[in-house]
Each structure stands twice: as C-alpha cells, then as structure tokens.
Scaffold this active site. Structure first.
Site, PDB file in Angstrom:
ATOM      1  N   LYS A  13     -10.255   0.270  -2.087  1.00 48.59           N
ATOM      2  CA  LYS A  13     -10.066  -0.019  -0.667  1.00 48.59           C
ATOM      3  C   LYS A  13     -10.474   1.194   0.151  1.00 48.59           C
ATOM      4  O   LYS A  13      -9.972   2.296  -0.059  1.00 48.59           O
ATOM      5  CB  LYS A  13      -8.619  -0.392  -0.359  1.00 48.59           C
ATOM      6  CG  LYS A  13      -8.359  -0.643   1.135  1.00 48.59           C
ATOM      7  CD  LYS A  13      -6.952  -1.150   1.393  1.00 48.59           C
ATOM      8  CE  LYS A  13      -6.657  -1.266   2.878  1.00 48.59           C
ATOM      9  NZ  LYS A  13      -5.289  -1.778   3.161  1.00 48.59           N
TER      10      LYS A  13
ATOM     11  N   LYS B 200      -6.958   3.475  -2.905  1.00 46.19           N
ATOM     12  CA  LYS B 200      -7.289   3.407  -1.476  1.00 46.19           C
ATOM     13  C   LYS B 200      -7.516   4.817  -0.952  1.00 46.19           C
ATOM     14  O   LYS B 200      -6.781   5.741  -1.291  1.00 46.19           O
ATOM     15  CB  LYS B 200      -6.152   2.714  -0.723  1.00 46.19           C
ATOM     16  CG  LYS B 200      -6.303   2.659   0.785  1.00 46.19           C
ATOM     17  CD  LYS B 200      -5.109   1.919   1.400  1.00 46.19           C
ATOM     18  CE  LYS B 200      -5.097   2.042   2.913  1.00 46.19           C
ATOM     19  NZ  LYS B 200      -3.914   1.387   3.522  1.00 46.19           N
TER      20      LYS B 200
ATOM     21  N   ASP C  46       0.863  -1.184   0.000  1.00 47.54           N
ATOM     22  CA  ASP C  46       0.000   0.000   0.000  1.00 47.54           C
ATOM     23  C   ASP C  46       0.902   1.237   0.000  1.00 47.54           C
ATOM     24  O   ASP C  46       1.531   1.550   1.017  1.00 47.54           O
ATOM     25  CB  ASP C  46      -0.909   0.028   1.237  1.00 47.54           C
ATOM     26  CG  ASP C  46      -2.015  -1.013   1.194  1.00 47.54           C
ATOM     27  OD1 ASP C  46      -1.893  -1.992   0.431  1.00 47.54           O
ATOM     28  OD2 ASP C  46      -2.994  -0.865   1.955  1.00 47.54           O
TER      29      ASP C  46
END
Length: 221
Positions: A182, A153, A91
């Site tokens: 996400k 995300k 991430d």
C-alpha cells in the site's frame, strides 16, 4: 488504466484531527458511490460509519496512529475494539524506535499479535518510510512477511514525507509471497496513482483522487 479500475485500489482517507461526522459521512458516501476499496477513518467514527454504510463500502481504520510507540497490549486492545465496532481492515503503525534499536523480534511479535486479533480481517503494517534507511525498509519487508500480515504500507501521511516510487519498487523486490503493498501519503494525481499501481502497489491511501474526479465532473476537465 481506467479511472474505475484505479478507484478499486483506493482507500479513500480522512484522518485529520479535526474531522467531523459530517466530513466522515461524506467520505463514506463518496467511497460507496465511487466503489473504492475502503474508506479509512479514525477509530472513534467506526461504529457510526459502519451502521451508516451498511456494508456498501469496507471500513478501514488506524491503530497506534500516527507515532506507533504505544505498547503492544494497547495496540491489541485498539484493534479488538475497532473490529467489534465494525472495522473491516486495520492499518497499524510499527514502533519505529524498536526498528532503530534492532528489536526485530519485538516488532515481529507485535505484528503477529495484531494479525491474530484480526483473524481473517486485513492487516496492513505502516512502516513510515520517510524515517527509515533502505536497509531498514528491506528488513521490514522481511519481518512483515514472516509475521503474516496482509500488506506493508509506506506512510501515515503525518510525518516528513509520503510514498515514493522508489519505495514501492524496493518493496516489490523484497516482500514475500502473499504480502501486498500500500502506497500512502502525497498521492496527488491520477498519473501518480497509476504509476504506483504499475510499480506494484495494490492499495493507494489518498484523500485527493476522489476530489480530483469530483472536480473533473463539476468542471468538465
């Protein structure tokens, strides 16, 4: 939606600065027990955690975290190091200043560079929605899609706000084919988790869902 179905979408997360190995080990145990999508932990614990879980749960970590303003070379090194230590998912945080300066090619190049390092491993791109306009969020949907990342995300959980339903709805309208979503930061109830999934999120970054389940198991409600 059944609890076990929600858990399949959870990245069970502990990224606090003072996290100890004992706490990380508990996160790993819980991730394996409740069959979460992954556990998301600091880079310094990846090797130890990977050896500990022995493939029972995927290991996710963060790159350029939480501010995103490191050089691309630094982020690429971090990513390579994390993967070599056993990370399954990455991430990364974008350079938000570049986005404000409209350096779109630089952002796209950075994401593309890290995806090349990741290869078949999952790359999620954190854009920190609480600091962005809707126009900037839409632009990042386009850039993430072009760069070939696997996910966009919402948040680090370390800025001024986390995921919102409105942001997930916006992402769902503007991400390209093959890019998943996400939601992360501030997901504090099973109802919220279910709503995020219904709106189009595929992953949920949260530390609280497992805590809620364990409390329910302990108290009966």
């Amino acid at each position: 939606m059944q609890t076990n179905e929600i858990l399949k979408h959870v990245d069970h997360t502990l990224l606090l600065q003072g996290a100890t190995w004992e706490e990380i080990r508990q996160i790993c145990d819980d991730g394996a027990k409740y069959q979460t999508a992954s556990v998301c932990i600091p880079p310094s614990y990846i090797k130890q955690a990977s050896e500990y879980v022995q493939g029972k749960v995927a290991i996710c970590t963060v790159i350029g975290f939480p501010n995103g303003y490191m050089t691309t070379a630094t982020k690429a090194f971090e990513t390579k190091d994390a993967l070599e230590n056993g990370a399954d998912e990455i991430d990364m945080v974008i350079n938000i200043g570049w986005l404000k300066d409209k350096k779109y090619d630089a952002i796209e190049n950075e994401i593309r560079t890290l995806k090349e390092v990741c290869g078949e491993k999952v790359l999620k791109v954190i854009i920190e929605t609480c600091l962005l306009t809707d126009e900037e969020k839409i632009k990042m949907c386009e850039i993430v899609t072009r760069a070939g990342a696997d996910y966009i995300k919402t948040s680090t959980g370390f800025s001024t706000g986390g995921a919102t339903f409105a942001d997930i709805e916006l992402f769902a309208k503007h991400v390209g084919e093959g890019v998943k979503i996400k939601a992360a930061g501030g997901i504090s109830s099973m109802d919220d988790a279910e709503k995020f999934l219904e709106l189009g999120a595929d992953r949920l970054g949260t530390s609280r869902i497992i805590k809620l389940i364990k409390k329910e198991e302990a108290t009966g409600y």
